[in-house]
Design an enzyme around this catalytic site. Structure first.
Site, PDB file in Angstrom:
ATOM      1  N   CYS A 134       0.805  -1.215   0.000  1.00  0.00           N
ATOM      2  CA  CYS A 134       0.000   0.000   0.000  1.00  0.00           C
ATOM      3  C   CYS A 134       0.840   1.268   0.000  1.00  0.00           C
ATOM      4  CB  CYS A 134      -0.881   0.057   1.257  1.00  0.00           C
ATOM      5  SG  CYS A 134      -1.765  -1.439   1.626  1.00  0.00           S
TER       6      CYS A 134
ATOM      7  N   GLY B  57       0.445   0.482  -5.091  1.00  0.00           N
ATOM      8  CA  GLY B  57      -0.787  -0.283  -5.026  1.00  0.00           C
ATOM      9  C   GLY B  57      -1.755   0.164  -6.091  1.00  0.00           C
TER      10      GLY B  57
ATOM     11  N   ASN C 196      -0.084   0.797   5.788  1.00  0.00           N
ATOM     12  CA  ASN C 196       0.849   0.210   4.838  1.00  0.00           C
ATOM     13  C   ASN C 196       1.708  -0.791   5.595  1.00  0.00           C
ATOM     14  OD1 ASN C 196       4.030   1.322   3.584  1.00  0.00           O
ATOM     15  ND2 ASN C 196       2.812  -0.378   2.840  1.00  0.00           N
ATOM     16  N   GLY C 197       1.688  -2.054   5.166  1.00  0.00           N
ATOM     17  CA  GLY C 197       2.526  -3.051   5.817  1.00  0.00           C
ATOM     18  C   GLY C 197       1.776  -4.336   6.077  1.00  0.00           C
TER      19      GLY C 197
ATOM     20  N   TYR D  98      13.447  -1.741  -5.201  1.00  0.00           N
ATOM     21  CA  TYR D  98      12.328  -1.793  -6.140  1.00  0.00           C
ATOM     22  C   TYR D  98      11.165  -0.870  -5.817  1.00  0.00           C
ATOM     23  CZ  TYR D  98       8.549  -3.738  -8.996  1.00  0.00           C
ATOM     24  OH  TYR D  98       7.522  -3.884  -9.876  1.00  0.00           O
TER      25      TYR D  98
END
Length: 485
Positions: free
Chosen positions: A20, A46, A120-121, A260
């Site tokens: 996310c 995302g 996020n995670g 990345y």
């Protein structure tokens, strides 16, 4: 969970996927517009779904949609979602199947008032907590680990919202960056290892939280600082208060932000992501030189490292593979044949660059290797004389449990094959991976395997936290197997 993970991983370009991106805005009359801009900048984190929640001084407003930001939040977003504060979320799910009910932000009416949160995670003990909460009467509306945090908030016996929030997140483990919102506050938090990123910005008299600095740039906000690992910040009309929510522990940010995930124009820990990736290419050229005619990136993520390889080796950089940005994501294709055809439409060989040449392909990483193999064959069919392959990250040998959607270990090419076997599978003349010390060197940090500065578990198996849910699941599998013996 493994079944869901494999299903979600079945996408076109065989890349690890970040779960996310999160954005929060406080004190700006067009908060939702800024949130939408920030989410647009973070679209790479995302692309499955997106959502925005705002507060207009009287009530909360929210929209959640499948699909991308630009397709759902247009120029009228400020009219649909009014208010001076808002939070938003881009989703690529690793916990919870694709569904409207699993889109964030999630919202609940607590006894202290409305509370919205985006995450996020990935929490490594969410299933264990969820089971306990359900036994005690909690009713969940989604399958996301994020909803666990809301239930912990609701059950906290602390008095203030800030104390309740801190009390709740002290019970969770794993990698997370959080943005939360009440009728008076914007809240940001980061896990104590610093696995997932979060930055603070300022726009006029208002404040911004976001996963990456590139979101601040598009919103027109000035970068202030990164949120520290383990820090909770509470933003109100009176300013910012900071809390140290966790006991001190080693800080180990995720290496994949450099490899990345982060956009090349973002700044992470004061370092240009683009510059780090270019230096990865330098290190590749040092560690794995080759007698070649041309350096060709696998677009788009292999470009900076390929430039670095070319710079250090003096061998020309050329765009030997052209990527179309107008092909839909192929993991939604109903059949494998459909996916393979879409893969071939996404990448096209530049025959003028490749024909008769000794080609070195550079990519950011190799996960399962299936797409890498297809690209090699495409380059071979375009007339390449030799093909050499270089990965700008070390061999990926272990799964991630902190928010990266990645094939399980049985599907990871490097976890199950020797270098020679991988070379044969890819059908290349030579194959080389950047070493773990080389990756650290590109970032500008000394590598010490005893006290690593980053979360390098995908390459080393050295996880920075406990993996409670995974370990319990593995233990359950062992018990089931023993019953079958």
């Amino acid at each position: 969970t493994a079944r869901v993970s494999r299903m979600l991983f079945d996408h076109d370009d065989d890349k690890p996927r970040e779960e996310c991106g999160v954005v929060g805005v406080f004190g700006h009359p067009q908060a939702s517009l800024l949130v939408a801009l920030g989410l647009h900048a973070l679209q790479h984190r995302g692309q499955e779904a997106c959502g925005i929640t705002t507060f207009d001084g009287d009530k909360f407003h929210g929209e959640r949609h499948m699909g991308r930001v630009g397709d759902n939040f247009g120029g009228d977003v400020s009219e649909r979602l009014p208010g001076p504060s808002g939070i938003g979320h881009n989703r690529y799910s690793t916990q919870g199947k694709p569904a409207i009910r699993n889109i964030q932000p999630v919202y609940a009416d607590l006894d202290t008032g409305g509370f919205a949160i985006a995450h996020n995670g990935n929490l490594t003990n969410a299933r264990a907590i969820r089971k306990r909460l359900v036994r005690r009467g909690s009713i969940f509306q989604s399958t996301m680990d994020t909803e666990v945090i809301l239930h912990l908030l609701a059950r906290s016996d602390q008095d203030s919202v800030a104390d309740r929030f801190i009390d709740a997140i002290r019970k969770i483990e794993g990698g997370f960056s959080l943005v939360g919102m009440t009728n008076k506050k914007l809240i940001g938090a980061r896990d104590p290892s610093g696995l997932r990123p979060l930055v603070l910005g300022q726009i006029g008299t208002g404040y911004v939280l976001a996963s990456e600095t590139c979101a601040l740039d598009l919103m027109g906000a000035d970068f202030v600082r990164e949120i520290d690992p383990g820090e909770v910040i509470i933003i109100t009309k009176d300013g910012i208060r900071s809390y140290n929510a966790f006991p001190s522990q080693p800080v180990r940010p995720c290496l994949f932000e450099y490899v990345y995930f982060a956009r090349p124009d973002s700044i992470v820990q004061g370092r240009s992501v683009y510059d780090v990736r270019r230096k990865m290419g330098h290190q590749l050229a040092i560690e794995h030189p080759a007698e070649i005619d041309v350096v060709v990136p696998v677009p788009d993520s292999g470009v900076p490292a390929a430039i670095g390889f070319s710079e250090h080796s003096g061998i020309p950089f050329q765009l030997g593979i052209i990527r179309s940005h107008y092909v839909g994501r192929t993991f939604i294709q109903p059949t494998q044949t459909g996916r393979q055809k879409a893969v071939s439409r996404k990448h096209s060989p530049n025959r003028a660059v490749l024909e008769g040449k000794r080609v070195l392909l550079v990519d950011d990483s190799i996960v399962r290797g299936n797409t890498s193999r297809k690209i090699v064959q495409m380059v071979r069919d375009a007339g390449a004389k030799e093909i050499h392959f270089r990965s700008a990250s070390p061999p990926i040998t272990h799964q991630d449990f902190y928010g990266i959607d990645m094939a399980d270990r049985t599907e990871l090419l490097a976890a199950n094959h020797t270098l020679e076997e991988m070379r044969d599978y890819l059908q290349v003349e030579s194959l080389g991976f950047l070493s773990v010390p080389g990756l650290y060197r590109a970032i500008g940090v000394d590598y010490d395997p005893e006290t690593p500065a980053f979360a390098d578990h995908c390459f080393t198996g050295d996880y920075p936290t406990r993996l409670i849910d995974h370990d319990q699941n593995e233990s359950s599998k062992e018990r089931q197997l023993s019953l079958l013996d």
